[in-house]
Design a protein around this motif. Structure first.
Motif, PDB file in Angstrom:
ATOM      1  N   ARG A  32      16.432 137.091 -66.441  1.00  0.00           N
ATOM      2  CA  ARG A  32      15.965 138.468 -66.298  1.00  0.00           C
ATOM      3  C   ARG A  32      15.752 139.148 -67.656  1.00  0.00           C
ATOM      4  N   LYS A  33      16.023 138.373 -68.711  1.00  0.00           N
ATOM      5  CA  LYS A  33      15.811 138.855 -70.080  1.00  0.00           C
ATOM      6  C   LYS A  33      16.555 140.166 -70.370  1.00  0.00           C
ATOM      7  N   ARG A  34      17.771 140.229 -69.895  1.00  0.00           N
ATOM      8  CA  ARG A  34      18.596 141.404 -70.169  1.00  0.00           C
ATOM      9  C   ARG A  34      19.036 141.394 -71.630  1.00  0.00           C
ATOM     10  N   LYS A  35      19.171 142.581 -72.193  1.00  0.00           N
ATOM     11  CA  LYS A  35      19.414 142.715 -73.625  1.00  0.00           C
ATOM     12  C   LYS A  35      20.818 143.239 -73.914  1.00  0.00           C
ATOM     13  N   ILE A  36      21.329 142.844 -75.087  1.00  0.00           N
ATOM     14  CA  ILE A  36      22.547 143.425 -75.639  1.00  0.00           C
ATOM     15  C   ILE A  36      22.104 144.372 -76.742  1.00  0.00           C
ATOM     16  N   VAL A  37      22.587 145.606 -76.692  1.00  0.00           N
ATOM     17  CA  VAL A  37      22.195 146.601 -77.683  1.00  0.00           C
ATOM     18  C   VAL A  37      23.424 147.035 -78.472  1.00  0.00           C
ATOM     19  N   VAL A  38      23.362 146.878 -79.798  1.00  0.00           N
ATOM     20  CA  VAL A  38      24.440 147.299 -80.687  1.00  0.00           C
ATOM     21  C   VAL A  38      23.831 148.144 -81.792  1.00  0.00           C
ATOM     22  N   GLU A  39      24.164 149.443 -81.785  1.00  0.00           N
ATOM     23  CA  GLU A  39      23.659 150.373 -82.799  1.00  0.00           C
ATOM     24  C   GLU A  39      22.132 150.255 -82.943  1.00  0.00           C
ATOM     25  N   SER A  40      21.472 150.355 -81.822  1.00  0.00           N
ATOM     26  CA  SER A  40      20.012 150.356 -81.716  1.00  0.00           C
ATOM     27  C   SER A  40      19.366 148.981 -81.987  1.00  0.00           C
ATOM     28  N   VAL A  41      20.186 147.978 -82.283  1.00  0.00           N
ATOM     29  CA  VAL A  41      19.654 146.627 -82.471  1.00  0.00           C
ATOM     30  C   VAL A  41      19.743 145.889 -81.143  1.00  0.00           C
ATOM     31  N   GLU A  42      18.620 145.370 -80.708  1.00  0.00           N
ATOM     32  CA  GLU A  42      18.564 144.676 -79.427  1.00  0.00           C
ATOM     33  C   GLU A  42      18.559 143.161 -79.607  1.00  0.00           C
ATOM     34  N   TYR A  43      19.289 142.493 -78.713  1.00  0.00           N
ATOM     35  CA  TYR A  43      19.294 141.024 -78.732  1.00  0.00           C
ATOM     36  C   TYR A  43      19.238 140.528 -77.299  1.00  0.00           C
ATOM     37  N   THR A  44      18.327 139.614 -77.040  1.00  0.00           N
ATOM     38  CA  THR A  44      18.210 139.023 -75.709  1.00  0.00           C
ATOM     39  C   THR A  44      18.766 137.606 -75.733  1.00  0.00           C
ATOM     40  N   PRO A  45      19.960 137.389 -75.159  1.00  0.00           N
ATOM     41  CA  PRO A  45      20.553 136.038 -75.162  1.00  0.00           C
ATOM     42  C   PRO A  45      19.679 135.049 -74.399  1.00  0.00           C
ATOM     43  N   LYS A  46      19.574 133.862 -74.924  1.00  0.00           N
ATOM     44  CA  LYS A  46      18.841 132.796 -74.262  1.00  0.00           C
ATOM     45  C   LYS A  46      19.831 131.806 -73.664  1.00  0.00           C
ATOM     46  N   ARG A  47      19.344 131.014 -72.740  1.00  0.00           N
ATOM     47  CA  ARG A  47      20.195 130.016 -72.089  1.00  0.00           C
ATOM     48  C   ARG A  47      20.783 129.051 -73.114  1.00  0.00           C
ATOM     49  N   GLU A  48      20.023 128.757 -74.159  1.00  0.00           N
ATOM     50  CA  GLU A  48      20.490 127.820 -75.188  1.00  0.00           C
ATOM     51  C   GLU A  48      21.757 128.314 -75.880  1.00  0.00           C
ATOM     52  N   ILE A  49      21.831 129.633 -76.131  1.00  0.00           N
ATOM     53  CA  ILE A  49      23.018 130.161 -76.825  1.00  0.00           C
ATOM     54  C   ILE A  49      24.249 130.040 -75.943  1.00  0.00           C
ATOM     55  N   GLN A  50      24.072 130.162 -74.635  1.00  0.00           N
ATOM     56  CA  GLN A  50      25.201 129.979 -73.724  1.00  0.00           C
ATOM     57  C   GLN A  50      25.718 128.541 -73.785  1.00  0.00           C
ATOM     58  N   LYS A  51      24.801 127.591 -73.853  1.00  0.00           N
ATOM     59  CA  LYS A  51      25.190 126.179 -73.958  1.00  0.00           C
ATOM     60  C   LYS A  51      25.913 125.912 -75.275  1.00  0.00           C
TER      61      LYS A  51
END
Length: 230
Positions: A32-51
């Motif tokens: 669903r391409k949900r994002k993590i936002v930290v101090e206005s910086v957005e990051y969209t975790p990918k399946r690879e990072i979970q692995k």
């Protein structure tokens, strides 16, 4: 509480913190391409990072196993040094370990063997204090279930273990195998992380940590009862 148990608890706390983080990341629905936002910086975790995060836990868990067992053995060595024990003071098991360490680099030449035997006899008969070096603990990268049992038998670290042997064998062997495959570059972190679920990984972590805690308790009792002495 002895140092080797304190160190184990510190390392385990670090691992628990890490697992809390990978549980958080693992819950993110990457499709669903949900994002993590930290101090206005957005990051969209990918399946690879979970692995990658899951597979990295094998390195942390193996580090826990090897460091804890090494520190437990070193605690015994420290007691032998602090008590200025001589060869005749040692248990048969420690005598055998010391002799194996002394003989491991002997070359098969008559002159060399004669010289080595003379030095060895002098150390034993002159009642010199026995020194067991850190490098006599040859466990780097080798600690699966069977090798841990060999250490327990070699030193006599017997005691109460409440876990099922089959579960412990699977957990230790899995941690050691995946760690070595990753460390030697025979498997990528994504490859390692895609073959195991988070719940299975948590089970491996819990079994491994509980087993090592019980083993360290047995080493602690071994030291209290001075079983390294004759």
């Amino acid at each position: 509480m002895r140092y080797f148990i304190q160190d184990f608890e510190t390392r385990l706390k670090e691992i628990d913190e890490y697992f809390q983080f990978i549980e958080f990341i693992d819950k993110i629905e990457t499709h669903r391409k949900r994002k993590i936002v930290v101090e206005s910086v957005e990051y969209t975790p990918k399946r690879e990072i979970q692995k990658i995060l899951r597979s990295n836990s094998f390195l942390l868990l193996y580090n826990l196993v090897e460091s804890s067992i090494r520190n437990g053995i070193l605690a015994v060595y420290d007691c032998i040094h602090d008590e200025s024990l001589k060869y005749e003071d040692l248990s048969d098991r420690i005598k055998e370990i010391w002799l194996k360490h002394k003989t491991k680099n002997v070359q098969a030449t008559t002159k060399r063997i004669q010289s080595w035997l003379k030095d060895l006899v002098n150390e034993v008969t002159e009642s010199n204090v026995v020194i067991l070096e850190r490098d006599s603990i040859n466990i780097s990268g080798n600690l699966d279930y069977d090798n841990v049992q060999k250490i327990i038998n070699a030193y006599g670290f017997y005691g109460r273990i409440t876990l099922d042997e089959k579960d412990v064998r699977y957990a230790l062997n899995k941690v050691k195998t995946e760690r070595n495959l990753l460390a030697h570059g025979n498997k990528s972190f994504c490859q390692s992380g895609e073959i195991i679920t988070l719940n299975e990984l948590i089970g491996i972590k819990d079994t491994t940590s509980k087993y090592i805690r019980e083993l360290l308790t047995n080493i602690d009792i071994h030291i209290d009862q001075k079983k390294y002495r004759q």
